[in-house]
Structures are given as C-alpha cells and as structure tokens.
Scaffold this motif. Structure first.
Motif, PDB file in Angstrom:
ATOM      1  N   ILE A 102      47.335  49.773  51.894  1.00 26.80           N
ATOM      2  CA  ILE A 102      46.448  49.083  50.954  1.00 26.80           C
ATOM      3  C   ILE A 102      45.045  49.684  51.036  1.00 26.80           C
ATOM      4  O   ILE A 102      44.466  49.792  52.117  1.00 26.80           O
ATOM      5  CB  ILE A 102      46.393  47.576  51.267  1.00 26.80           C
ATOM      6  CG1 ILE A 102      47.786  46.953  51.126  1.00 26.80           C
ATOM      7  CG2 ILE A 102      45.413  46.874  50.337  1.00 26.80           C
ATOM      8  CD1 ILE A 102      47.870  45.534  51.640  1.00 26.80           C
ATOM      9  N   ASN A 103      44.523  50.073  49.888  1.00 27.27           N
ATOM     10  CA  ASN A 103      43.180  50.659  49.865  1.00 27.27           C
ATOM     11  C   ASN A 103      42.106  49.603  50.129  1.00 27.27           C
ATOM     12  O   ASN A 103      42.240  48.447  49.708  1.00 27.27           O
ATOM     13  CB  ASN A 103      42.898  51.321  48.509  1.00 27.27           C
ATOM     14  CG  ASN A 103      43.619  52.647  48.361  1.00 27.27           C
ATOM     15  OD1 ASN A 103      43.852  53.348  49.339  1.00 27.27           O
ATOM     16  ND2 ASN A 103      43.974  52.981  47.127  1.00 27.27           N
ATOM     17  N   PRO A 104      41.014  49.987  50.793  1.00 26.88           N
ATOM     18  CA  PRO A 104      39.896  49.060  50.980  1.00 26.88           C
ATOM     19  C   PRO A 104      39.177  48.818  49.654  1.00 26.88           C
ATOM     20  O   PRO A 104      39.375  49.544  48.681  1.00 26.88           O
ATOM     21  CB  PRO A 104      38.998  49.811  51.969  1.00 26.88           C
ATOM     22  CG  PRO A 104      39.305  51.252  51.740  1.00 26.88           C
ATOM     23  CD  PRO A 104      40.770  51.303  51.399  1.00 26.88           C
ATOM     24  N   ASP A 105      38.357  47.775  49.628  1.00 23.71           N
ATOM     25  CA  ASP A 105      37.553  47.478  48.439  1.00 23.71           C
ATOM     26  C   ASP A 105      36.386  48.465  48.387  1.00 23.71           C
ATOM     27  O   ASP A 105      35.291  48.202  48.867  1.00 23.71           O
ATOM     28  CB  ASP A 105      37.048  46.036  48.509  1.00 23.71           C
ATOM     29  CG  ASP A 105      36.304  45.633  47.240  1.00 23.71           C
ATOM     30  OD1 ASP A 105      36.345  46.400  46.264  1.00 23.71           O
ATOM     31  OD2 ASP A 105      35.680  44.554  47.244  1.00 23.71           O
ATOM     32  N   ASP A 106      36.669  49.622  47.785  1.00 24.13           N
ATOM     33  CA  ASP A 106      35.739  50.757  47.817  1.00 24.13           C
ATOM     34  C   ASP A 106      35.805  51.431  46.451  1.00 24.13           C
ATOM     35  O   ASP A 106      36.891  51.767  45.968  1.00 24.13           O
ATOM     36  CB  ASP A 106      36.174  51.718  48.931  1.00 24.13           C
ATOM     37  CG  ASP A 106      35.285  52.941  49.080  1.00 24.13           C
ATOM     38  OD1 ASP A 106      34.591  53.301  48.113  1.00 24.13           O
ATOM     39  OD2 ASP A 106      35.308  53.553  50.164  1.00 24.13           O
ATOM     40  N   VAL A 107      34.675  51.632  45.827  1.00 21.71           N
ATOM     41  CA  VAL A 107      34.663  52.220  44.483  1.00 21.71           C
ATOM     42  C   VAL A 107      35.264  53.617  44.445  1.00 21.71           C
ATOM     43  O   VAL A 107      35.642  54.113  43.378  1.00 21.71           O
ATOM     44  CB  VAL A 107      33.232  52.262  43.908  1.00 21.71           C
ATOM     45  CG1 VAL A 107      32.691  50.871  43.691  1.00 21.71           C
ATOM     46  CG2 VAL A 107      32.310  53.091  44.794  1.00 21.71           C
TER      47      VAL A 107
END
Length: 337
Positions: free
Chosen positions: A119-124
């Motif tokens: 799962i990807n982090p909350d990162d633009v």
C-alpha cells in the motif's frame, strides 16, 4: 479429439440446450429479459449480495469492476500472475488509467502482510492505492486455492486502509467444491465478485459481476460504454441458470481426473515439477529428452490437445466434456511416450 487446452472448450449438454431452447427472452438493455434477470438474481442470492450484472466474459466483468472501483491515477494490488494483469490486454491501464502493484505470491496467492507492504503512503509522488484483487482459483498457480482464513486477513487489511476487495472468481466454484466452502462466505467478505460460467460450469459464454445495488447500477453504465450491452441474451442466461443448478457438485469429478493424470505424468522421466493439483488444472515441467512444445506435439499426434504455456511447462485443464474413458486413454498415451 481429447481437448485439455482449457475448460472453455466445453459444449452445452443436451439438457442445457433444451433449457436454453425454452428460455423466455426480452431486451436486456431495457432490463426486460426475464432469463437474464433471473440469472442475475439467482447468482446474487447465492452469494448473499444485492445485485448482479450478466456480461459476455470474465475479462469484461473484471474490467468493469476495476473501473467502477477506481479513478485514473489509482493503483491496483494483485499477484504478478493474476489474470487481470497477464491476460486482459493491458485493460487496467487502457480502461481505467490505473497502475498496478504486482506481488510475488505463492502460486498466484498473496498474503495480508504482502498487501500491507504494497500500500502506497499518502504522498503526492505516489499512485493512490485503491483496490486489491485476488484470483481464486489461480490459473497460473495450477488451479491453486486460497485458505479462507488468509482471505479474511487480507480483508481486514483492506478495511483498515479503506481499500476495496475484488475477487476474480473465474474458477471460484472449483475452489468452493475443493475447500468445502460456501458462496455466502465469499459474499460476506468481498466487495465485488466476478464469477465465470463458461469455464468449469460449461455454458457457451458469460460471466456475472456481483455486488451492492448502487455499484451494479454504476457497472451497468460502464458495461454499456464498453459495448457489452446485450439484447435477447436470455438464451445464454438460461444456460447459466441451468449450470448453477446442475453443474457445481460434479466439479469434484474433474478434480479427481486431474489428480489421476498428474499421477501418471509423475512416473515419466521427462517430467519435472508438477504443481500441486488442487482442482482441475495440471501444470507441469517438461525436461530432458523432450521440450514442452515437443510433448504437446506428441500428444496431438494421439488426438490429445494440451497447451505449452512456457518453453518448459505444459498445462492440462479437465472439464465436463472429459470422460473417464478419455482420462484412461490419456494415461495410456502418457505411459507410452
């Protein structure tokens, strides 16, 4: 000809043809085909879900589900051998504008820990992880089945991270029979489920996408955009109704036939690793004095069709058109090579 290329090659049984012949039909795009409506309701009720959508193929039901669950720029988590990635023409990118996070699972099966790590982090800078897709049984895993407890752990990760969970259940009924599980268990766990009727259940074409009413309403619009709106589809839907009512329990016969063929292959000096046979698929390594292509050619000379799925592997898929006599003949041919 004994055709082991896929369980998609089956012909309708006489009883199924008779049921199709008597089908009541209408225009399904108008929602007026009574047989399609009956099939969708039957399948949804079987899994304890609210609604269903009949489509021409499992690829379409999977691709509709992915598009309905995601937005362009999102990311889908799945095993690296998943059908949605390997065999659907790049549809995740083409239809939904999504990227894919591939997991190196165990014969097509992934774990909760692997999902959590992917799962990807909350990162633009990162794609937005939205959806997890599982395949059960896993085709390239040799018809391998998930343990349901493992699926429940994956579901918990999805709930904790606000992810949707989709099931590519192209051969789900094989898994249900092999594991002695119920359709309701899966309906309680997955957000959406695609079930294929043209493989182990033996109808000429068609899959059903299952999920909540609002989701299926959205999916119906996507089906129209994809060109999947059908008219008097009730003749095919009737075959699906018949299959759901008559062809599930018999899948255990296919599983036993597959095990018998695998046992015969294991006796040969040109056979290497045989993936564990859990359902109706046998994937095995060919080595030494033969290549996979050469073995397929030798089998074809004896009127037996099988597919070399790689330079070193052959796949055999057993289905309802394969009789005990055909299995015995195949074993005899294998013994003679």
């Amino acid at each position: 000809m004994i055709d082991f290329r896929s369980d998609t090659v089956t012909k309708p049984t006489p009883a199924m043809l008779e049921y199709m012949f008597k089908a009541k039909v209408g225009d399904d795009v108008f929602g007026e085909d009574p047989s399609v409506n009956e099939l969708e309701n039957l399948a949804a009720t079987m899994f304890g879900l609210e609604a269903g959508l009949f489509c021409p193929s499992g690829t379409m039901t999977n691709q509709i589900a992915i598009k309905a669950h995601t937005q362009p720029g999102d990311e889908v988590i799945c095993d690296k051998m998943s059908h949605i990635y390997q065999y659907e023409g790049g549809g995740i990118a083409f239809n939904s504008g999504c990227s894919v996070r591939l997991i190196d699972g165990d014969r097509g099966r992934i774990t909760a820990d692997q999902v959590k790590t992917a799962i990807n982090p909350d990162d633009v800078h990162k794609a937005h992880t939205t959806l997890v897709s599982l395949e059960n049984t896993a085709n390239r895993g040799g018809g391998s089945c998930y343990h349901f407890a493992d699926i429940q752990e994956i579901k918990e990760v999805c709930l904790q991270n606000n992810l949707k969970l989709h099931l590519d259940g192209a051969r789900l009924f094989n898994a249900l029979v092999a594991r002695k599980e119920t359709a309701k268990q899966y309906g309680e766990t997955f957000d959406t489920i695609s079930i294929c009727l043209s493989k182990g259940l033996g109808i000429p074409l068609g899959s059903v996408l299952l999920g909540p009413k609002d989701f299926i309403k959205k999916a119906r619009r996507i089906r129209k955009v994809f060109g999947g709106g059908m008219r008097q589809a009730g003749f095919m839907a009737a075959a699906g109704i018949y299959a759901l009512e008559h062809h599930i329990d018999r899948l255990s016969i296919d599983h036993e036939h597959a095990k018998q063929i695998a046992a015969a292959l294991a006796e040969k000096d040109f056979i290497g690793e045989i993936l564990p046979v859990e359902t109706n698929i046998v994937i095995f390594e060919v080595m030494g004095r033969l290549t996979a292509q050469q073995l397929s050619a030798k089998l074809k000379e004896q009127d037996i069709l099988a597919i070399a799925i790689s330079p070193t592997q052959v796949r055999i898929v057993v289905h309802l058109d394969i009789t005990p006599a055909m299995v015995a003949q195949t074993i005899q041919v294998v013994a003679s090579i």
